[in-house]
Design a protein around this motif. Sequence first.
Motif, mmCIF file in Angstrom:
data_model
loop_
_atom_site.group_PDB
_atom_site.id
_atom_site.type_symbol
_atom_site.label_atom_id
_atom_site.label_comp_id
_atom_site.label_asym_id
_atom_site.label_seq_id
_atom_site.Cartn_x
_atom_site.Cartn_y
_atom_site.Cartn_z
ATOM 1 N N PRO A 16 0.941 -1.134 0.084
ATOM 2 C CA PRO A 16 0.129 -0.057 0.001
ATOM 3 C C PRO A 16 0.821 1.368 -0.026
ATOM 4 O O PRO A 16 2.185 1.228 0.444
ATOM 5 N N TYR A 17 0.274 2.370 -0.294
ATOM 6 C CA TYR A 17 0.935 3.838 -0.452
ATOM 7 C C TYR A 17 1.168 3.945 1.146
ATOM 8 O O TYR A 17 2.305 4.390 1.647
ATOM 9 N N HIS A 22 -4.737 -1.111 0.353
ATOM 10 C CA HIS A 22 -5.020 -0.252 -0.582
ATOM 11 C C HIS A 22 -6.246 -1.075 -1.562
ATOM 12 O O HIS A 22 -6.342 -2.418 -1.368
ATOM 13 N N TYR A 92 4.255 5.028 -5.969
ATOM 14 C CA TYR A 92 2.720 5.703 -6.279
ATOM 15 C C TYR A 92 2.968 6.936 -6.743
ATOM 16 O O TYR A 92 4.089 7.609 -6.425
ATOM 17 N N ARG A 125 -3.402 -0.002 -8.940
ATOM 18 C CA ARG A 125 -3.574 0.037 -7.529
ATOM 19 C C ARG A 125 -3.826 1.593 -7.224
ATOM 20 O O ARG A 125 -3.384 2.357 -7.793
ATOM 21 N N ASP A 127 -4.643 4.444 -3.382
ATOM 22 C CA ASP A 127 -4.522 4.606 -2.193
ATOM 23 C C ASP A 127 -5.281 5.925 -1.825
ATOM 24 O O ASP A 127 -4.794 6.931 -2.542
#
Length: 134
Positions: A16-17, A22, A92, A125, A127
């Motif tokens: 995840p970020y 996420h 990200y 993805r 987040d």
Amino acid sequence: SAVSGGNVWSVVSTNPYQGTRHAQSQPMSTNEPASILERGVNTLGYASVEFSYYRRLVGLDVADEFKAKWFDGTSWNTLEQTGGNSANDANYVYKTFVLSSSAGNNPNFKIRFECTAGAVSEFCRFDNFKLTGN
């Protein structure tokens, strides 16, 4: 939602970020859009609406697609798309958009993320999604 035989968006803990989870799509389909994550938000009482998120596209080639859109009650407005370009983000990427006035005071407002990717190594993805208004 997803096309027949495709995978839907899911909540995942891998990379995840920020935090522990996420949203991720690994649709396993090149039928566009292969996977859609959509949410309606009533923006009545808000004149100015902004939309931001962090996204990471992994291994997308020219046959794949990522899109971020918003719905004004009549039509979908594209904010970001990969188009005919490949994408493979090392980290990200932060995206932020100030939406047009038709996003505000709108009980039919929606946001949408679309991911089309056929290989097991390809992901979309996002987040820390944030929708603000005043």
